[in-house]
Structure formats: structure tokens, C-alpha cells
Write an enzyme that holds these catalytic residues in place. Structure first.
Site, PDB file in Angstrom:
ATOM      1  CB  THR A  66      -2.837  -4.790 -20.970  1.00 53.86           C
ATOM      2  OG1 THR A  66      -1.912  -4.066 -20.152  1.00 53.86           O
ATOM      3  CG2 THR A  66      -4.209  -4.756 -20.336  1.00 53.86           C
ATOM      4  CB  ILE A  67       0.179  -6.365 -25.393  1.00 52.39           C
ATOM      5  CG1 ILE A  67       1.345  -5.785 -26.206  1.00 52.39           C
ATOM      6  CG2 ILE A  67      -1.136  -6.236 -26.153  1.00 52.39           C
ATOM      7  CD1 ILE A  67       1.600  -6.532 -27.540  1.00 52.39           C
ATOM      8  CB  SER A  68       2.417  -1.561 -22.951  1.00 50.82           C
ATOM      9  OG  SER A  68       2.630  -2.081 -21.667  1.00 50.82           O
TER      10      SER A  68
ATOM     11  CG  HIS B 273       5.646  -1.795 -26.295  1.00 52.74           C
ATOM     12  ND1 HIS B 273       4.584  -2.438 -26.886  1.00 52.74           N
ATOM     13  CD2 HIS B 273       5.753  -2.335 -25.050  1.00 52.74           C
ATOM     14  CE1 HIS B 273       4.087  -3.348 -26.033  1.00 52.74           C
ATOM     15  NE2 HIS B 273       4.765  -3.287 -24.920  1.00 52.74           N
TER      16      HIS B 273
ATOM     17  CB  SER C 224       2.419  -9.877 -25.265  1.00 52.54           C
ATOM     18  OG  SER C 224       3.303  -8.772 -25.421  1.00 52.54           O
TER      19      SER C 224
ATOM     20  CG  HIS D 222       3.714 -12.746 -11.189  1.00 55.75           C
ATOM     21  ND1 HIS D 222       3.272 -12.132 -10.028  1.00 55.75           N
ATOM     22  CD2 HIS D 222       2.891 -12.314 -12.171  1.00 55.75           C
ATOM     23  CE1 HIS D 222       2.230 -11.387 -10.312  1.00 55.75           C
ATOM     24  NE2 HIS D 222       1.982 -11.465 -11.598  1.00 55.75           N
TER      25      HIS D 222
ATOM     26  CG  ASP E  63       8.125 -11.364  -6.887  1.00 57.50           C
ATOM     27  OD1 ASP E  63       7.947 -10.370  -7.629  1.00 57.50           O
ATOM     28  OD2 ASP E  63       7.849 -11.362  -5.675  1.00 57.50           O
ATOM     29  N   GLY E  64       9.295 -10.662 -10.392  1.00 64.50           N
ATOM     30  CA  GLY E  64      10.146  -9.616 -10.954  1.00 64.50           C
ATOM     31  C   GLY E  64      10.572  -8.558  -9.948  1.00 64.50           C
TER      32      GLY E  64
ATOM     33  CB  THR F  88       0.492  -7.902  -7.652  1.00 62.54           C
ATOM     34  OG1 THR F  88       0.385  -8.741  -8.810  1.00 62.54           O
ATOM     35  CG2 THR F  88      -0.242  -6.613  -7.870  1.00 62.54           C
TER      36      THR F  88
HETATM   37  N1  SAH Z   1       5.438  -5.580 -21.286  1.00 68.05           N
HETATM   38  C1  SAH Z   1       4.251  -6.405 -21.274  1.00 68.05           C
HETATM   39  C2  SAH Z   1       3.306  -5.888 -20.203  1.00 68.05           C
HETATM   40  C3  SAH Z   1       2.385  -6.920 -19.698  1.00 68.05           C
HETATM   41  S1  SAH Z   1       1.278  -6.319 -18.411  1.00 68.05           S
HETATM   42  C4  SAH Z   1       3.587  -6.324 -22.641  1.00 68.05           C
HETATM   43  O1  SAH Z   1       3.583  -5.236 -23.222  1.00 68.05           O
HETATM   44  O2  SAH Z   1       3.061  -7.333 -23.104  1.00 68.05           O
HETATM   45  C5  SAH Z   1       2.251  -6.502 -16.966  1.00 68.05           C
HETATM   46  C6  SAH Z   1       2.778  -7.871 -16.686  1.00 68.05           C
HETATM   47  O3  SAH Z   1       3.422  -7.850 -15.426  1.00 68.05           O
HETATM   48  C7  SAH Z   1       1.720  -8.966 -16.606  1.00 68.05           C
HETATM   49  O4  SAH Z   1       2.039  -9.937 -17.560  1.00 68.05           O
HETATM   50  C8  SAH Z   1       1.846  -9.514 -15.191  1.00 68.05           C
HETATM   51  O5  SAH Z   1       1.651 -10.923 -15.116  1.00 68.05           O
HETATM   52  C9  SAH Z   1       3.273  -9.131 -14.842  1.00 68.05           C
HETATM   53  N2  SAH Z   1       3.574  -9.021 -13.406  1.00 68.05           N
HETATM   54  C10 SAH Z   1       2.849  -8.389 -12.445  1.00 68.05           C
HETATM   55  N3  SAH Z   1       3.460  -8.504 -11.249  1.00 68.05           N
HETATM   56  C11 SAH Z   1       4.609  -9.241 -11.460  1.00 68.05           C
HETATM   57  C12 SAH Z   1       5.663  -9.697 -10.627  1.00 68.05           C
HETATM   58  N4  SAH Z   1       5.682  -9.461  -9.309  1.00 68.05           N
HETATM   59  N5  SAH Z   1       6.668 -10.382 -11.192  1.00 68.05           N
HETATM   60  C13 SAH Z   1       6.672 -10.666 -12.525  1.00 68.05           C
HETATM   61  N6  SAH Z   1       5.707 -10.255 -13.370  1.00 68.05           N
HETATM   62  C14 SAH Z   1       4.682  -9.549 -12.845  1.00 68.05           C
END
Ligand code: SAH
Length: 223
Positions: free
Chosen positions: A58-60, A65, A89, A111, A144-145, A218
Site C-alpha cells: 500500500t502507499i501509506s 508520510h 510507490s 524486495h 531485502d531491506g 517479510t
Molecule cells: N513507503 C511505501 C510503503 C509501501 S508498503 C509507500 O508509502 O508507498 C511496504 C513495502 O515494503 C511494500 O512495497 C513491500 O514490498 C516492502 N517490503 C516488505 N518487506 C520487505 C523487505 N524485507 N525488504 C524490502 N522491502 C520490503
């Protein structure tokens, strides 16, 4: 309060966030005004709600933000280096880039490759966004964040846009001294925003703020 800031236009949304105290500073207001949410949210871009963007992401909501920027603001000076984890996004990545200016850098990491592509495409919809990508001021990478992004470390500020199952030590190690991280952390069935501050001597203090509902941080889904 948080949900009453919707507007008919980007300007109206931001004016309402300011009026309702969710945007406090002129700097955050100006940075958000420069990014049209319609380039990043497929539907109802000026509603103060999260919106689905595909791939279970989702876009938060705009007020989240705004709060993330306000919380990280002391570490978002011209020239600062920022990591936006779970960049989705790409909206917040773009706002953060406005806050650190052309001498700063923001890396957005996600990811899911289609979301990395989506964020790049979204940002390319404006001339300013295209310029930021071409100059390298903003970079979107796949990864992987939970491991941060070592090549760009250390960071003045780290934003985590998905709920972490634990306090990841490696993210703290990628913060500058001083530096600050904004991170939602899962605790049982609940999630809370934490502000993790590292001081000049490298000492880390975690402060719990408020309850939230984020997409979890995740393992990557199978491709
Ligand atoms: N800040 C973004 C939030 C998107 S939702 C916005 O406002 O648009 C959260 C995001 O985290 C998703 O895009 C999902 O793919 C990502 N995500 C989940 N686990 C992750 C991981 N281990 N490493 C990188 N990104 C991850």
C-alpha cells in the site's frame, strides 16, 4: 484528526494536513507540495488514507508520510544521506529527496522488482523526478531491506515503511552517529512506531511512539 485531512487537490490535502497539525514545519509542507501524489497513488490520491498499489503493498496515508518526515526532519539537512526501506510507490522517497536537496542522496529499497520498477516509473512522471533519477540523487534498488543497503551507508536517516518483526541490529549499524531511524515494529498483535536515535558517541536509544498498522517487513514472495 488523522483522517480528516483529505482534499480535492494536492494543495488542498497538504493545506488540511497543516491546518490539522499533522504537518508542523514549512520545510515538510514545501517538500510535500513539490510531489503530486497522483503520480504515486492509482486511486483517490488526495484522500488521507492508505491505498493499495498491487503486490499486497500500500502507499501509506499522507498523514503517516507527513509524520515520518517531521520525525526525521532534524536529520534531513541539505546533503544528508537517507535510506527508505520498503519504498513501494516511491512517494516518500521523492519527498525525502526534496528535503535533502540536490547535494543529498536517497536510496529507496524494496524486495519486489515490479514495485522497484513502479516507483521509478512514478517518479519519472515529473520533470523534477526524472532529474533526480538521472543525477543519482535518488536511486531505487531491489533487495531485502532488513539488511539495509550497505553500499550507501552510513545514513543520517533511515525510514522503514513496513513493520519489522524485531529491532534489526544491522539497520542501527548503518546509522551515522548521530543519526535517526523511524521504524514500525511488531509486538505480538500490535505494531508501534519507534524512533531509534544514535548519538555522537554511538549510543542508541529507542523511543516508542504510537500504534500503527503497516504491511509486514517479510521474506520476498517467490518470483
Ligand atoms: N513507503 C511505501 C510503503 C509501501 S508498503 C509507500 O508509502 O508507498 C511496504 C513495502 O515494503 C511494500 O512495497 C513491500 O514490498 C516492502 N517490503 C516488505 N518487506 C520487505 C523487505 N524485507 N525488504 C524490502 N522491502 C520490503
Amino acid at each position: 484528526m488523522a483522517w480528516r485531512s483529505s482534499g480535492a487537490t494536492n494543495e488542498a490535502l497538504i493545506a488540511n494536513l497543516k491546518k490539522n497539525g499533522l504537518i508542523e514545519s514549512e520545510r515538510v509542507k514545501e517538500a510535500m507540495l513539490k510531489v503530486d501524489r497522483a503520480h504515486y497513488a492509482p486511486r483517490s490520491p488526495y484522500d488521507d488514507h492508505p491505498q493499495p498499489i498491487g503486490h499486497r503493498a500500500t502507499i501509506s496515508a499522507p498523514h503517516m508520510h507527513a509524520n515520518a518526515c517531521e520525525t526525521l526532519l532534524p536529520y534531513l539537512a541539505p546533503g544528508s544521506r537517507v535510506l527508505d526501506i520498503g519504498s513501494g510507490s516511491g512517494y516518500l522517497t521523492a519527498v525525502l529527496a526534496n528535503l535533502v536537496g540536490p547535494s543529498g542522496t536517497v536510496v529507496g529499497i524494496d524486495h519486489i522488482q515490479p514495485l522497484v520498477t513502479l516507483s521509478t516509473d512514478n517518479m519519472s512522471r515529473s520533470e523534477e523526478g526524472r532529474g533526480m533519477l538521472e543525477s543519482g540523487q535518488v536511486k531505487f534498488v531491489k533487495g531485502d531491506g532488513r539488511k539495509g543497503y550497505e553500499p550507501g551507508a552510513p545514513y543520517d536517516a533511515i525510514h522503514v515503511g513496513a513493520a519489522a518483526a524485531e529491532h534489526h541490529q544491522v539497520l542501527e549499524s548503518q546509522l551515522k552517529a548521530p543519526g535517526r531511524m523511524f521504524v514500525p515494529v511488531e509486538e505480538g498483535w500490535t505494531q508501534h512506531i519507534y524512533v531509534v536515535d544514535k548519538d555522537e558517541r554511538g549510543e542508541v536509544v529507542k523511543k516508542k511512539l504510537y500504534g500503527v498498522q503497516y504491511v509486514p517487513l517479510t521474506d520476498a514472495p517467490p518470483e
